[in-house]
Design an enzyme around this catalytic site. Structure first.
Site, PDB file in Angstrom:
ATOM      1  N   HIS B  58      50.270  26.161   7.738  1.00 44.05           N
ATOM      2  CA  HIS B  58      51.518  25.672   7.693  1.00 44.05           C
ATOM      3  C   HIS B  58      51.610  26.125   5.420  1.00 44.05           C
ATOM      4  CE1 HIS B  58      52.414  22.169  10.229  1.00 44.05           C
ATOM      5  NE2 HIS B  58      52.335  23.117  10.449  1.00 44.05           N
ATOM      6  N   GLU B  60      50.759  24.559   2.770  1.00 45.12           N
ATOM      7  CA  GLU B  60      49.325  23.999   2.398  1.00 45.12           C
ATOM      8  C   GLU B  60      48.335  24.668   2.205  1.00 45.12           C
ATOM      9  OE1 GLU B  60      52.114  23.257   3.711  1.00 45.12           O
ATOM     10  OE2 GLU B  60      51.912  20.621   3.091  1.00 45.12           O
ATOM     11  N   CYS B  91      53.015  17.786   6.476  1.00 44.29           N
ATOM     12  CA  CYS B  91      53.028  16.938   7.369  1.00 44.29           C
ATOM     13  C   CYS B  91      51.979  16.553   7.222  1.00 44.29           C
ATOM     14  CB  CYS B  91      53.542  18.616   8.075  1.00 44.29           C
ATOM     15  SG  CYS B  91      51.580  18.936   8.560  1.00 44.29           S
ATOM     16  N   CYS B  94      48.685  18.010   6.872  1.00 44.83           N
ATOM     17  CA  CYS B  94      48.407  18.843   5.475  1.00 44.83           C
ATOM     18  C   CYS B  94      48.538  17.382   4.559  1.00 44.83           C
ATOM     19  CB  CYS B  94      50.064  19.235   4.980  1.00 44.83           C
ATOM     20  SG  CYS B  94      49.875  21.255   5.774  1.00 44.83           S
TER      21      CYS B  94
END
Lengths: 325, 240
Positions: B58, B60, B91, B94
């Site tokens: 992701h 991040e 999410c 993260c």
């Protein structure tokens, strides 16, 4: 649930254990709360029943999590007229105006017919007793009772549980952690259960330069890296399945933290086995940390099975309980 | 014109949107982020789960790798003074990562109704474990402000899904789907922050936006342009 059952299957339905050594982590039957999800429902005259059923069959039939939920609810209004409330799909799957457009195109309602969607809260998890099923049906939305789903689920899980294999890989994870020279004695192994083959293994590699490289994350990264290399070498650019850990088994010495537990969910693993619980930082056990039970938390997308080893033969080192692994 | 207290956050989110836009060409799900430390972008990234074949890449985490390559041993120390601007709510994975790293604040565009870890599904950023003992270290909670350029973040996601649908041979019923720029789901601010936290950032005069779950609109100077028609009409009534 009889004595015979226990003897033949080595299942303890009270403790959810297999062979008294592996505890399946699942919601407690007595404290099961409905996991409510908002659905769009449309209100129609009964004469549109067959039209709307065909609509659902064509557009939303893949939603098999709806098997225990009745699609149609009969409602009597103040003037003693019946109308139907029909459950369409989860609110998050479709915006209301898109759904209204679809419905208007499909139904043979008069052009001035005002089609309105309402939201209904529907439990997506299964109630574990007939009484609970009836009470949820009253409170939320009518459900179908198909026998205690927990017994069926546990038996199904037991059928796929090969004790020797599980113990072999857990031992391997333990050995890996005990022979590790890394600062934290945590190890993870990811296995393809169909080939019975180790796909990745790693010890905890966190350092000042990368404090977040927990062993679960390292294993997931390894599998992706290997597959990328393989595809590059073969010039294989076909768009095949990209869920590389799909239904894999994960063996790890310590209960994973929220980040790792969710990383496994994103990777769509099948089962997780761990030995030592992490009472403060763990995200799987029903009493660990913030009691997330991440493996069961996202009901619409994916879930995996989780087992804790509760025997006394395998012993990885104990960790500081505030350490996330 | 002098900046108001929140306008620099909007400016940074515009940068995150630009990062997310670049994902569309790859193509990846257009979620983008930037990490800001001491008025400088120190890390950025967009979602890279398709190209890496790794469902955990992701934005991040991509941005984090950039930061640790620059700062090495100091990464964790830097994180404590760093704010994250991400187009979609982090999410659960993260959100936990950010808390373990000790991020200072998070600003996000739209909510993440499937996996959101800052209030939509779980509140990983603020929850406290049930077993709390003063000797046990608990990662510091962080505030995550929702709804910063919410609409822009959603439009990017819609652009992506329309493109993907065109590629899919089975998507005949979606073929004629146009990019919808009119209808947006409402954001429920109270799922993410308290009213006090909202007005501390955006000012008491904008508290009604929180109460009505309105989308915030910003002008070129990154100031809120929403007009409280209800209040104005009441005022007009009083005036007359």
């Amino acid at each position: 649930m009889t004595a015979l059952d226990t003897a033949t299957y080595h299942i303890n339905y009270q403790k959810y254990t297999f062979y008294d050594e592996y505890k399946r982590i699942q919601p407690n039957i007595k404290t099961t709360q409905p996991q409510l999800t908002k659905f769009w429902s449309v209100s129609l005259d009964p004469k549109y029943t067959s039209e709307i059923l065909r609509f659902i069959k064509q557009k939303f039939s893949a939603d098999d999590y709806l098997k225990q939920i009745k699609r149609i609810k009969k409602v009597m209004d103040d003037s003693k007229h019946f109308h139907l409330e029909i459950l369409i799909c989860p609110v998050q799957h479709m915006e209301s105006h898109v759904l209204i457009d679809m419905l208007k195109k499909w139904l043979t309602t008069p052009s001035d017919f005002e089609l309105t969607l309402t939201t209904a809260s529907v439990p997506l998890n299964k109630p574990y007793s007939k009484e609970l099923c009836m009470s949820w049906s009253q409170l939320y939305w009518p459900l179908v009772w198909k026998g205690n789903p927990m017994v069926q689920e546990i038996r199904e899980s037991y059928k796929n549980f090969k004790r020797g294999t599980v113990e072999r890989y857990l031992k391997e994870a333990c050995n890996l952690s005990n022979s590790s020279i890394a600062s934290y004695p945590i190890a993870t192994i990811i296995v393809d259960p169909i080939k019975d083959q180790v796909m990745a293994s790693s010890v905890d590699k966190r350092s000042g330069e990368d404090p977040m490289i927990h062993s679960v994350m390292s294993c997931i990264n390894q599998i992706a890296d290997n597959e990328r290399r393989r595809r590059k070498k073969l010039g294989d650019h076909k768009e095949t399945n990209n869920y590389l850990c799909l239904n894999y088994d994960v063996y790890t010495t310590h209960e994973p933290c929220t980040m790792c537990a969710m990383a496994l969910l994103h990777s769509r693993i099948g089962r997780l086995f761990f030995i030592k619980p992490s009472s403060v930082t763990g995200a799987i056990g029903e009493n660990s940390g913030c009691k997330y039970m991440i493996h069961l938390s996202c009901t619409l997308n994916w879930k995996y099975e989780a087992f804790q080893y509760v025997g006394d033969r395998l012993q990885p080192s104990k960790l500081d309980s505030s350490l996330s692994v | 014109m002098t900046d108001c207290t929140y306008s620099h956050h909007i400016k940074w989110m515009r940068e995150a949107i630009k990062v997310a836009e670049s994902a569309l060409e790859v193509p990846e799900v257009p979620v983008g982020c930037i990490y800001v430390h001491d008025g400088k972008i120190i890390g950025k990234g967009f979602n890279a789960t398709n190209i890496t074949l790794n469902g955990t890449r992701h934005s991040e985490l991509v941005g984090y790798d950039m930061i640790r390559q620059t700062y090495g041993e100091k990464t964790k120390q830097i994180f404590r003074e760093t704010d994250l601007y991400v187009t979609v709510e982090p999410c659960i994975m993260c959100a936990s990562f950010l808390r373990q790293m000790g991020i200072r604040k998070v600003f996000f565009g739209c909510g993440n109704e499937r996996f959101g870890g800052n209030g939509s599904i779980l509140s990983i950023n603020t929850d406290m474990p049930s077993r709390v003992d003063e000797n046990i270290h608990i990662d510091t909670p962080y505030i995550a402000y929702p709804g910063i350029l919410n609409r822009e973040a959603i439009v990017l996601l819609r652009k992506f899904y329309i493109k993907e649908n065109k590629k899919s041979p089975n998507a005949n019923n979606k073929k004629h789907r146009r990019l919808d720029l009119q209808n947006f789901p409402k954001i429920e601010y109270s799922k993410y922050i308290t009213r006090k936290q909202f007005t501390n950032l955006f000012g008491e005069e904008n508290g009604w936006i929180y109460d009505n779950n309105e989308f915030m609109d910003f002008d070129d100077n990154n100031r809120i342009t929403n007009v409280n028609t209800e209040r104005d009409s009441k005022k007009r009534k009083l005036d007359s």
